[in-house]
Design a protein around this motif. Sequence first.
Motif, short mmCIF file in Angstrom:
data_model
loop_
_atom_site.label_atom_id
_atom_site.label_comp_id
_atom_site.label_asym_id
_atom_site.label_seq_id
_atom_site.Cartn_x
_atom_site.Cartn_y
_atom_site.Cartn_z
N ARG A 155 0.95 -0.96 -0.12
CA ARG A 155 0.01 -0.10 0.03
C ARG A 155 0.86 1.30 0.13
N ASP A 156 1.94 1.37 0.97
CA ASP A 156 2.55 2.49 0.91
C ASP A 156 3.50 2.68 -0.43
N LEU A 157 3.76 1.66 -1.09
CA LEU A 157 4.59 1.75 -2.22
C LEU A 157 3.90 2.12 -3.16
N ILE A 215 -5.67 7.54 1.76
CA ILE A 215 -4.98 6.53 2.45
C ILE A 215 -5.82 5.41 2.83
N LEU A 273 1.28 3.93 -3.03
CA LEU A 273 0.85 5.50 -2.88
C LEU A 273 1.92 6.21 -3.29
N ASP A 274 3.03 5.88 -2.71
CA ASP A 274 4.44 6.66 -3.17
C ASP A 274 4.32 7.09 -4.56
N LEU A 275 4.33 5.70 -5.23
CA LEU A 275 4.49 6.08 -6.71
C LEU A 275 3.34 6.55 -7.56
N GLN A 326 5.67 -6.43 -5.32
CA GLN A 326 6.10 -5.17 -5.23
C GLN A 326 6.50 -5.05 -6.83
N SER A 362 1.62 9.13 -5.80
CA SER A 362 1.78 10.57 -5.78
C SER A 362 2.76 11.27 -6.77
N LYS A 363 3.39 10.59 -7.38
CA LYS A 363 4.28 11.14 -8.30
C LYS A 363 3.89 11.48 -9.59
#
Length: 213
Positions: free
Chosen positions: A118-120, A135, A122-124, A197, A126-127
Amino acid sequence: KEYRALADVLVKYPNIYIISDEIYEHILFSNTTNYSFARFDDMYNRTITVNGVSKAFAMTGWRVGYLGAPEWIAKACTKMQGQITSGTNCIAQIATITALNAPVSKIKYMVDEFKIRRDLILDLLSKIKGFELNIPEGAFYVFPDISYYFGKTIAGVKINNASDFSMLILEKANVATVTGEAFGQPDCIRISYATSQKLIIEAMKRISDLVSK
């Protein structure tokens, strides 16, 4: 508190029954806990709790679901179910019993992995310009708002809605998503991170490359 407030309203309408879908009860993040509507004494006899083993126990292909309800409702459901589908095979039943009787801690490693994914993602995301994010506190989906692209043309395709956007990235980037229109959110798409991932990184790169053209 929200459930209790809702129950306070529903208690005034005794002919309304509650169907509580708790399929993601064990896939929760940030110390979030699942609260079953049937825990309220005044709602217990009016709540139909539905669940299954396809999500938390990764038994998707076994096709096993179950419900908890007042006996008269359960018996009525059994009559109807018996007329529309055949019985669940015995191997799947035994596997389900084993899964439900096992400590929830047995699947914690997978919940932890989902949080990392999830964090991965979201980070990708967001760019990538135009993706508005929230979230998720459980399950294994993100539900970004992509209405920024409505009215724009990407790779020769005009985007009028979320369905157009989903079809675009499927046909041009080979990334499958689900339009938010199917969930009452026409400005969004649903992306699953129930994969590796490596594949998440590749999929987000493909989307980014496509919308950047």
